[in-house]
Enzyme design. Structure first.
Site, PDB file in Angstrom:
ATOM      1  N   GLY A  72      13.461  -0.072   6.655  1.00  6.31           N
ATOM      2  CA  GLY A  72      12.402   0.915   6.882  1.00  6.31           C
ATOM      3  C   GLY A  72      11.225   0.338   7.647  1.00  6.31           C
ATOM      4  CG  ASN A 152       5.918   4.782  -0.985  1.00  9.92           C
ATOM      5  OD1 ASN A 152       5.366   5.497  -0.140  1.00  9.92           O
ATOM      6  ND2 ASN A 152       5.385   3.651  -1.392  1.00  9.92           N
ATOM      7  CD  GLN A 180      10.980   5.913  -1.528  1.00 13.82           C
ATOM      8  OE1 GLN A 180      11.808   6.406  -2.297  1.00 13.82           O
ATOM      9  NE2 GLN A 180      10.658   4.626  -1.572  1.00 13.82           N
ATOM     10  CG  HIS A 202      16.183  -1.435   0.089  1.00 14.57           C
ATOM     11  ND1 HIS A 202      15.283  -1.590  -0.928  1.00 14.57           N
ATOM     12  CD2 HIS A 202      15.455  -1.355   1.213  1.00 14.57           C
ATOM     13  CE1 HIS A 202      14.057  -1.622  -0.435  1.00 14.57           C
ATOM     14  NE2 HIS A 202      14.136  -1.479   0.862  1.00 14.57           N
ATOM     15  CB  THR A 238      25.256 -10.272  17.179  1.00 12.24           C
ATOM     16  OG1 THR A 238      25.339 -11.014  18.396  1.00 12.24           O
ATOM     17  CG2 THR A 238      26.649  -9.954  16.672  1.00 12.24           C
ATOM     18  CB  CYS A 323       5.348  -2.595  -1.407  1.00  9.63           C
ATOM     19  SG  CYS A 323       6.846  -1.820  -0.856  1.00  9.63           S
TER      20      CYS A 323
HETATM   21  C1  LIG Z   1       8.207   5.243   2.426  1.00 13.67           C
HETATM   22  C2  LIG Z   1       8.649   3.856   2.748  1.00 13.67           C
HETATM   23  N1  LIG Z   1       8.653   3.440   4.021  1.00 13.67           N
HETATM   24  C3  LIG Z   1       9.055   2.220   4.370  1.00 13.67           C
HETATM   25  C4  LIG Z   1       9.473   1.305   3.418  1.00 13.67           C
HETATM   26  C5  LIG Z   1       9.903  -0.061   3.850  1.00 13.67           C
HETATM   27  O1  LIG Z   1      11.287  -0.157   3.846  1.00 13.67           O
HETATM   28  P1  LIG Z   1      12.011  -1.600   3.873  1.00 13.67           P
HETATM   29  O2  LIG Z   1      11.762  -2.203   2.527  1.00 13.67           O
HETATM   30  O3  LIG Z   1      13.465  -1.285   4.095  1.00 13.67           O
HETATM   31  O4  LIG Z   1      11.424  -2.366   4.975  1.00 13.67           O
HETATM   32  C6  LIG Z   1       9.488   1.695   2.076  1.00 13.67           C
HETATM   33  C7  LIG Z   1       9.896   0.735   1.029  1.00 13.67           C
HETATM   34  O5  LIG Z   1       9.276   0.627  -0.022  1.00 13.67           O
HETATM   35  C8  LIG Z   1       9.069   2.997   1.725  1.00 13.67           C
HETATM   36  O6  LIG Z   1       9.076   3.411   0.466  1.00 13.67           O
END
Ligand SMILES: Cc1ncc(COP(=O)(O)O)c(C=O)c1O
Length: 373
Positions: A72, A152, A180, A202, A238, A323
């Site tokens: 993301g 999120n 999300q 993920h 790659t 996060c």
């Molecule tokens: C809304 C949102 N955007 C972006 C991300 C970032 O994704 P990634 O962990 O795959 O870089 C997250 C992950 O918490 C998210 O919830």
């Protein structure tokens, strides 16, 4: 030991069995480079293209519009920086919102250092952006509007189709961070009307480190990584065959879980029980209906979320955004929604998933009861 309970599916999900099985041959047999036109490369290339088709099916787009990324964060970075670098001759203004993930807000701040002007729109108390605010913010210098599909932390779903229509009336590109929402609610790019859409593997039962960026055919965007011509010249390097096949399989499975009623029912029953148990000491963050059906973000007024979770370590949930887990300051999302500090400090995000059972939720309620909140 007390059974561990996982209620942090918005932070990350386990890997779906189908995704794991799809990866197996690529850990052992198929090691060729997908760019090699011989017996070893061809199966790898075919697998990447099949995975691209599976991702495209979930987004309802053409496979050629899907670029594999590392997740993301990369997808959002590509969207913002790629549009800025490709359009800076004509404009320098980007519109986004106060509730975006740092993976959008931080590239915005980076681009400001390169001369971009970034407008950060406010949200209402449910975390929704007013499309009229978007309309008013547009100027002749605007090149991109980036608004997340679903938040999120609180799960609030934004009126993306309306925002995209406003963007297009003004000839501006529209990006949505759908990390999300993909796999939880419908994310068909034509219904949403977006030009760019980010997804993160993920969050939908694929492994970490893989994602995709949907780039509508004809959209002018600078590649994110320069090098050889991989991903039709849009991202050099790659291809990560192993993770791409897993993402493809996960997307195919996810189609059967869109708007899953069993998850919503569990979430709603959990919330009903919490209200019955704690009465006015608990309150809901996020939109009452326009919200991801797996997400329940609640305030335990007068407490701190970290303290509560610290006292029931077998429960994996999150205070504010995963996060920034461990932080006891009001999350920027809750602050932007105007949640009072005394309430928001006690916020806990419970996010449910495919394996969640009522027994687990009932256990969490018992634990919370024993804490005498
Ligand atoms: C809304 C949102 N955007 C972006 C991300 C970032 O994704 P990634 O962990 O795959 O870089 C997250 C992950 O918490 C998210 O919830």
């Amino acid at each position: 030991m007390t059974k561990q309970i996982y209620l942090d599916y918005n932070a990350s999900t386990p890997i779906a069995h189908e995704a794991l099985e799809a990866m197996r041959p690529f850990l052992t047999q198929h090691y060729g480079n997908p760019s090699s036109p011989h017996w070893a490369g061809i199966p790898a290339k075919d697998a990447v293209e099949r995975a691209r088709t599976q991702v495209a099916a979930l987004l309802d787009c053409d496979p050629t519009e899907v670029v594999f990324t590392s997740g993301g964060s990369e997808s959002n970075n590509h969207a913002l920086k790629g549009v800025f670098f490709a359009h800076r001759e004509h404009g320098d203004h980007i519109i986004t919102t106060a509730v975006e993930h740092p993976a959008t807000l931080a590239p915005g701040r980076f681009l400001e250092r390169l001369g971009a002007k970034v407008t950060i729109l406010p949200v209402d108390r449910f975390g929704r952006v007013d499309p009229d605010d978007v309309r008013r913010a547009i100027s002749s210098r605007t090149i991109l509007i980036s608004v997340m599909h679903a938040n999120n932390e609180v799960g609030t779903i934004q009126p993306i189709a309306e925002i995209a229509a406003i963007a297009h009336e003004a000839g501006v590109l529209c990006h949505t961070d759908a990390a999300q929402s993909v796999g939880k609610i419908p994310t068909r790019v034509d219904t949403l009307g977006v030009d760019l859409l980010s997804l993160a593997g993920h969050k939908l039962y694929a492994p970490k480190g893989i994602g995709a960026l949907y780039i509508r055919k004809g959209t002018c965007i600078e590649p994110f990584i320069h090098g050889a011509g991989h991903e039709s010249g849009r991202r050099a390097g790659t291809e990560n065959v192993l993770l791409a096949v897993a993402l493809g399989a996960a997307c195919e499975v996810a189609a059967g879980w869109i708007d899953a009623p069993q998850i919503k029912d569990l979430r709603d029953r959990f919330w009903d029980q919490l209200q019955e148990t704690f009465g006015p000491k608990v309150s809901l963050n996020g939109h009452p209906t326009q919200r991801l059906s797996n997400t329940l973000n609640i305030n335990f007024t007068g407490r701190t979320g970290a303290e509560i979770l610290g006292r029931m370590p077998q429960v994996a949930a999150s205070t504010g955004s995963a996060c920034h887990a461990g932080s006891v300051t009001l999350s920027p999302v809750l602050a932007a929604m105007g949640v009072p500090v005394r309430e928001g400090m006690g916020a806990i995000r419970f996010s449910l998933g495919r394996a969640t059972t009522w027994k687990e939720l009932d256990e969490v309620i018992s634990c919370l009861r024993h804490l005498s909140l």
